[in-house]
Design a protein around this motif. Structure first.
Motif, PDB file in Angstrom:
ATOM      1  N   ARG A  83      37.751  14.173 -18.865  1.00 23.86           N
ATOM      2  CA  ARG A  83      38.248  13.984 -17.505  1.00 23.86           C
ATOM      3  C   ARG A  83      38.561  15.336 -16.870  1.00 23.86           C
ATOM      4  NH1 ARG A  83      36.708   9.683 -18.790  1.00 23.86           N
ATOM      5  NH2 ARG A  83      37.688   7.631 -18.493  1.00 23.86           N
ATOM      6  N   TRP A  84      38.099  15.512 -15.623  1.00 18.80           N
ATOM      7  CA  TRP A  84      38.559  16.668 -14.861  1.00 18.80           C
ATOM      8  C   TRP A  84      40.035  16.514 -14.540  1.00 18.80           C
ATOM      9  CZ3 TRP A  84      33.316  15.547 -13.495  1.00 18.80           C
ATOM     10  CH2 TRP A  84      32.439  16.649 -13.590  1.00 18.80           C
ATOM     11  N   ARG A  86      42.754  16.593 -11.980  1.00 19.91           N
ATOM     12  CA  ARG A  86      42.646  16.344 -10.542  1.00 19.91           C
ATOM     13  C   ARG A  86      43.639  17.182  -9.745  1.00 19.91           C
ATOM     14  NH1 ARG A  86      38.876  13.093 -13.121  1.00 19.91           N
ATOM     15  NH2 ARG A  86      37.982  11.565 -11.668  1.00 19.91           N
ATOM     16  N   VAL A  90      39.913  19.310  -6.558  1.00 21.71           N
ATOM     17  CA  VAL A  90      39.031  18.512  -7.401  1.00 21.71           C
ATOM     18  C   VAL A  90      39.041  17.054  -6.943  1.00 21.71           C
ATOM     19  CG1 VAL A  90      38.679  17.621  -9.733  1.00 21.71           C
ATOM     20  CG2 VAL A  90      39.150  20.053  -9.376  1.00 21.71           C
ATOM     21  N   ALA A  91      40.237  16.517  -6.695  1.00 18.80           N
ATOM     22  CA  ALA A  91      40.320  15.127  -6.249  1.00 18.80           C
ATOM     23  C   ALA A  91      39.524  14.909  -4.970  1.00 18.80           C
ATOM     24  CB  ALA A  91      41.780  14.730  -6.045  1.00 18.80           C
ATOM     25  N   LEU A  94      35.846  14.797  -5.516  1.00 21.70           N
ATOM     26  CA  LEU A  94      35.425  13.551  -6.153  1.00 21.70           C
ATOM     27  C   LEU A  94      35.626  12.341  -5.248  1.00 21.70           C
ATOM     28  CD1 LEU A  94      36.872  14.133  -9.740  1.00 21.70           C
ATOM     29  CD2 LEU A  94      34.508  14.362  -9.003  1.00 21.70           C
ATOM     30  N   GLU A  96      38.488  11.284  -4.002  1.00 20.69           N
ATOM     31  CA  GLU A  96      39.699  10.571  -4.393  1.00 20.69           C
ATOM     32  C   GLU A  96      40.912  11.128  -3.633  1.00 20.69           C
ATOM     33  OE1 GLU A  96      38.108  10.129  -9.025  1.00 20.69           O
ATOM     34  OE2 GLU A  96      39.995  11.165  -8.585  1.00 20.69           O
ATOM     35  N   TRP A  98      44.459  12.810  -3.757  1.00 18.30           N
ATOM     36  CA  TRP A  98      45.257  13.635  -4.654  1.00 18.30           C
ATOM     37  C   TRP A  98      46.602  12.970  -4.902  1.00 18.30           C
ATOM     38  CZ3 TRP A  98      49.152  17.757  -3.241  1.00 18.30           C
ATOM     39  CH2 TRP A  98      49.536  18.514  -4.358  1.00 18.30           C
ATOM     40  N   ALA A 110      43.445  23.274 -11.005  1.00 17.58           N
ATOM     41  CA  ALA A 110      43.148  22.294 -12.056  1.00 17.58           C
ATOM     42  C   ALA A 110      43.230  22.989 -13.411  1.00 17.58           C
ATOM     43  CB  ALA A 110      41.770  21.685 -11.832  1.00 17.58           C
ATOM     44  N   GLU A 140      43.923  10.548 -17.779  1.00 23.43           N
ATOM     45  CA  GLU A 140      43.918  10.457 -16.325  1.00 23.43           C
ATOM     46  C   GLU A 140      45.030  11.340 -15.770  1.00 23.43           C
ATOM     47  OE1 GLU A 140      41.462   8.949 -15.080  1.00 23.43           O
ATOM     48  OE2 GLU A 140      40.799   7.715 -16.741  1.00 23.43           O
ATOM     49  N   THR A 141      44.807  11.926 -14.609  1.00 17.66           N
ATOM     50  CA  THR A 141      45.784  12.846 -14.024  1.00 17.66           C
ATOM     51  C   THR A 141      46.954  12.090 -13.412  1.00 17.66           C
ATOM     52  OG1 THR A 141      44.109  14.528 -13.560  1.00 17.66           O
ATOM     53  CG2 THR A 141      46.140  14.629 -12.284  1.00 17.66           C
TER      54      THR A 141
END
Length: 461
Positions: A83-84, A86, A90-91, A94, A96, A98, A110, A140-141
């Motif tokens: 998993r990156w 986040r 980054v979020a 992707l 997503e 944050w 990150a 998961e972040t």
């Protein structure tokens, strides 16, 4: 199947350093051999993995972190996840939202250097002022972490846990500070104390060491470079010959916690193995790059050796002994003996023909990464080598004891190893007491794990 495909990253990092392009979850992983039934926990490892944000990649060190993990239980490999971390950037890349949270000095990153567990949290860490990121057990972040609002500034990549006190120690630095900061996080996951140590020139302090009495500080001639920062460098630190090289002993206890500094020859140190008190002196084992060091090219001008420094604070002198002249890096010991006398160490062979160099474009010089791990018996001087085979590439090795009260050498050595035949990575488990022998087990991951930085064995709570 990938959980989260992303745009192709910049391909300036190649070979074992090349980033992967997708997040994967896989269950019930195939195993060759027999996984030790006593290994209950997670093997975790962090490292840079660009996802298009850094195209072209300016430096291996600055890609966003991706944490890889394998869950072991009852002789089975239950899952693999990558998993990156986040961060906001980054979020958003992707698509997503944050998670939000505290940010130190506007530096949201990150975290890409280490992954540890403390105070009920799993934390991805990085240095130079950014905060760590908290992750769930499944990687998961959760969000950036300031230890419940108790951390006054930035944090660090490397930490040292004193298992007798339960305190987690770190030494933080930041280009905007005129000091280093020793940070202690208690067993409850909150900062219990901080101590500022004045320094000049803004030195980079990637690692430190800990004994029962002292925090061992490394103030070396890689310092903040305004010229590099003005030029837009993503890593604004460089060799500064005007900055004296020295090692400092900061007392862990007492009201008058004044550092006692001793000068050493100019050199660079990324990583310490361990340290301990020896009467009135302090013994520190570390990987030392002799002479000047070019951080932008990750290249030293002198030899890379495993050394022992004996610090005599009363005399203000540091004795140096070369323990092994084979180039090696990423040294680790049994985490249970951190700050106490140790006998064994494990490291990665980083070059057979000279100083290890990883060029910024990801190419290799002098066989910078190899297929070999070393086990050092520092009591006898015996060095054992485990080779994984031609074209295999191995990362940092982590020791996992066979039981909480097992002897220092009674356990297993875990590492990610690239298998060229499969084009993917195995989690390899070696018996520490039969180090040159064949692996006890190989967990076959469904993907390649790029060479990264540091990791942890996190036993079940």
């Amino acid at each position: 199947m990938p959980d989260h495909p992303v745009p192709d990253p910049g391909r300036s990092l190649e070979g074992p350093l090349a980033p992967v392009t997708e997040e994967i979850t896989a269950f019930d992983l195939p195993v060759t051999g027999t996984l030790p039934a006593e290994l209950h926990g997670r093997y975790l490892r962090n490292g840079p993995n660009p996802l298009g944000l850094d195209d072209p990649v300016q430096h291996w060190f600055v890609g966003p972190g991706m944490v890889h993990g394998v869950r072991l239980r009852d002789g089975r490999a239950e899952w693999y996840r990558n998993r990156w971390v986040r961060s906001r950037q980054v979020a958003e890349a992707l698509g997503e939202r944050w998670a939000g949270g505290p940010v130190h000095a506007g530096m949201d990153f990150a975290a890409n250097t280490h992954v540890i567990a403390h105070g009920g949290r799993t934390l991805a860490t990085v240095e130079a002022g950014a905060l760590p990121y908290e992750l769930t057990d499944e990687l998961e972040t959760v969000g950036p972490c300031d230890f419940g609002g108790t951390l006054p500034g930035g944090y660090a990549a490397h930490t040292k846990l004193d298992r007798q006190t339960g305190d987690l120690h770190a030494v933080a630095y930041f280009w905007g500070w005129d000091h280093l900061q020793h940070v202690v996080v208690g067993p409850d996951g909150r900062v219990s104390s901080t101590t500022d140590v004045p320094v000049a020139d803004g030195p980079m302090v990637h690692d430190f060491a800990l004994t029962e009495r002292y925090v061992v500080l490394l103030d070396l001639p890689v310092t903040f470079s305004m010229a590099a920062a003005t030029a837009g460098s993503s890593l604004p630190y460089g060799w500064n010959p005007a900055h004296p090289a020295r090692v400092g002993l900061l007392p862990r206890e007492g009201t008058a916690r004044e550092v006692r500094w001793s000068e050493v020859d100019p050199c660079w140190v990324f990583h310490t193995l361990n340290a301990y008190d020896d009467g009135d002196r302090v013994v520190v084992d570390l990987c030392r790059y002799g002479g000047s060091y070019d951080l932008s090219a990750l290249s030293g001008q002198g030899p890379l050796t495993l050394d022992r420094w004996t610090v005599d604070p009363a005399a203000g002198r540091v004795g140096r002994q070369c323990l092994d002249d084979r180039p090696q890096e990423l040294p680790r010991t049994d985490d249970r003996v951190v700050s106490r006398p140790h006998r064994y160490g494990y490291s990665v062979v980083t070059g057979e023909a000279g100083p290890a160099t990883v060029r910024v474009d990801g190419s290799f010089a002098d066989d910078a990464f190899t297929d070999a791990l070393l086990k050092q018996d520092l009591a006898t001087g015996r060095v054992e080598v485990h080779r994984f085979g031609r074209d295999a590439v191995v990362g940092e090795a982590v020791f996992a004891p066979s039981a909480p009260d097992a002897a220092e050498d009674d356990g297993y050595v875990l590492a990610f190893v690239h298998d060229p035949d499969r084009g993917a990575t195995d989690l390899v488990v070696l018996a520490a007491q039969d180090f040159p022998g064949g692996p006890v087990a190989r967990v076959h991951l469904p993907a390649r794990v790029p060479l990264g930085f540091h990791g942890s064995w996190v036993p079940d709570r």
